[in-house]
Design an enzyme around this catalytic site. Structure first.
Site, short mmCIF file in Angstrom:
data_model
loop_
_atom_site.label_atom_id
_atom_site.label_comp_id
_atom_site.label_asym_id
_atom_site.label_seq_id
_atom_site.Cartn_x
_atom_site.Cartn_y
_atom_site.Cartn_z
N SER A 240 8.77 -3.95 -7.56
CA SER A 240 7.77 -3.97 -6.57
C SER A 240 6.62 -4.39 -7.32
CB SER A 240 7.38 -2.78 -5.91
OG SER A 240 6.86 -1.73 -6.77
N LYS A 241 5.36 -4.58 -6.85
CA LYS A 241 4.23 -5.06 -7.59
C LYS A 241 3.96 -4.12 -8.61
CE LYS A 241 2.23 -8.40 -4.26
NZ LYS A 241 1.88 -7.72 -3.07
N ARG A 242 4.56 -2.93 -8.91
CA ARG A 242 4.00 -2.05 -9.76
C ARG A 242 4.79 -2.38 -11.20
NH1 ARG A 242 6.67 2.63 -9.73
NH2 ARG A 242 8.01 2.05 -7.99
N GLY A 244 4.89 -5.39 -12.23
CA GLY A 244 4.49 -6.64 -12.65
C GLY A 244 4.46 -7.67 -11.35
#
Ligand code: GLU
Length: 469
Positions: A240-242, A244
């Site tokens: 996920s965006k966490r 990167g």
């Protein structure tokens, strides 16, 4: 290969093309190319609230950048409601589906009940045998799942997977507003489009037995399935965006080459011995589902960066010069439509590509070749441009000015003569020159730098630095 392979990538345009989607598209594309088959793009946009034309464009843009253009499509499911309707009617007429009038409140109560008892949510089947419509209610259509037995999914990656039918719900195939739902549209489309292999993420594996039942009920031939392992972040949580950037075009923005990303994506789940770097031709030749792992793949940004650097080193200077232009414009180093001598830019690139991991880094370094004014690092300037270096710099400037044959070799000779005369090490001259020409203490070899900057500009920059001391 005897069979005519037809595969598809079927994204829902509810977001940008992300790493997982691109990997699915790539595996489909590779399989199509390898089998001289057809790669189809189908936009699954029946969720009208979350689907947008901007996301469709973004998905197309991402695929184009990666070089995964389709042979047929893009088809849009919202253009195909008639065909879904026909198939729903067929199932209704044959008693394989039924109208369900249960109210959302009733279903909610069932859901809560199931939660309380820790049971899988399953529709009670209450409307299965209704003889009459319930007035004043817009019904949904449910598919009659078999109540007993098992459904087998033969998967090219996972092997044989068995699902117990009693776990499968009577799924809704048409909502009360008349729109069809995913499991129905996907089956109808895959059959209508002649799809032979369904290659997708294993987050869809749970849908597959439901789809298998629909194939059976509609009398369709079954395609082959290949469910690809999940992609996880370094902490083993779903990517996920966490972890990167997950959008493909964010990697464009960060200065990655598309072939580096393709090379990285293919290794998320597939391997070929220890080989890490593959040309597209090699990928097409070697790709096989036998070498797709069952276990989840872990996304490793450092490895992607390393691959990108390999691809930059091995790209031609001319191509990198072309690719870096948008980044130079974005940085404000050059303006749009500015005339750039591309032969010269390729030469400048040749001095920097070994030290650039991304096109962004390359563009940043190119600044000191291209910018009108040198941007000085103040510490470097104070340390190297002072009374200690003034005489050496002046001598170099005069020597260069008098040079007829301005070449790397001649420049090197001049440097050597000056440092020998002054009995100092080369660095005593090279570092001040580097600062005078590039503004900082790190650059490619100083003779190369001077050669790229050219005689006039070098003299101008040296004079300016000397005058500032
Ligand atoms: N539209 C689905 C998704 O984006 C893919 C469906 C499929 O490949 O069967 O997840």
């Amino acid at each position: 290969m005897s069979e005519n392979v037809r595969v598809r990538f079927a994204p829902s345009p509810t977001g940008f093309l992300h790493i997982g989607g691109a990997r699915t598209a790539l595996f489909n594309w590779l399989y199509a190319r390898q089998s001289n088959g057809v790669f189809i793009l189908r936009i699954e946009d029946t969720d009208r609230e979350r689907s947008t034309d901007e996301y469709i464009d973004a998905i197309l843009q991402g695929m184009k950048w990666l070089g995964l253009e389709c042979d047929e499509g893009p088809f849009r499911q919202t253009d195909r409601f008639d065909i879904y309707k026909k198939n729903v009617e067929k199932l209704l007429n044959e008693g394989k589906a039924y109208w369900c009038y249960c109210s959302p409140e009733e279903l909610e109560t069932n859901r809560k009940e199931a939660m309380k008892l820790g049971r899988a949510l399953k529709y009670s089947g209450k409307c299965r045998d209704l003889k009459e419509p319930v007035p004043g209610v817009e019904p949904v259509v449910r598919f009659k799942m078999p109540l007993q037995g098992s459904t087998y999914v033969e998967d090219m990656v996972k092997g044989n997977v068995v699902f117990e039918n009693e776990q499968l719900d009577d799924l809704i195939i048409q909502r009360s507003d008349g729109t069809p739902t995913y499991n129905l549209t996907v089956v109808v489309d895959d059959v209508d489009m002649g799809i032979t292999h369904i290659i997708r993420g294993d987050d869809h594996l749970n849908n597959t037995p439901r789809q298998v039942q629909l194939y059976d009920a509609l009398g369709f031939d079954m395609p082959k399935f290949a469910h690809l392992p999940m992609i996880l972040g370094s902490d083993k949580a779903r990517l996920s965006k966490r972890h990167g950037a997950t959008s493909v075009m964010a990697y464009y923005d960060m200065g990655y080459l598309p072939e580096a990303l393709v090379n990285y994506l293919v290794r998320l789940g597939w391997s070929y011995g220890d080989q890490e770097v593959f040309s597209k031709e090699e990928l097409i030749k070697y790709f096989s589902f036998n070498n797709v792992g069952k276990a989840a793949a872990v996304f490793n940004p450092e490895k992607l960066l390393w691959l990108n650097q390999q691809y930059i080193i091995n790209s031609s200077n001319e191509r990198l010069a072309e690719l870096v232009i948008p980044f130079l414009i974005k940085d404000g180093t050059i303006f749009e439509n500015q005339h750039i001598d591309m032969t010269w830019l390729a030469k400048a690139v040749s001095t920097l590509k070994e030290r650039s991991k991304t096109l962004v880094e390359l563009a940043t370094s190119l600044r000191y070749y291209l910018a009108e004014e040198v941007e000085f690092d103040e510490k470097a300037r104070n340390k190297f441009l002072n009374e200690n270096s003034r005489a050496l710099l002046t001598e170099l400037k005069d020597g260069l000015a008098a040079m007829d044959n301005f070449s790397e070799e001649e420049i090197e000779k001049l440097f050597k003569a000056i440092v020998e005369r002054h009995e100092v090490k080369l660095g005593k001259l090279a570092q001040p020159v580097r600062v005078a020409l590039t503004g900082g203490t790190q650059s490619p070899g100083i003779f190369e730098v001077i050669d790229v900057i050219g005689k006039d500009n070098t003299l101008k920059r040296l004079k300016k630095s000397i005058d500032s001391i």
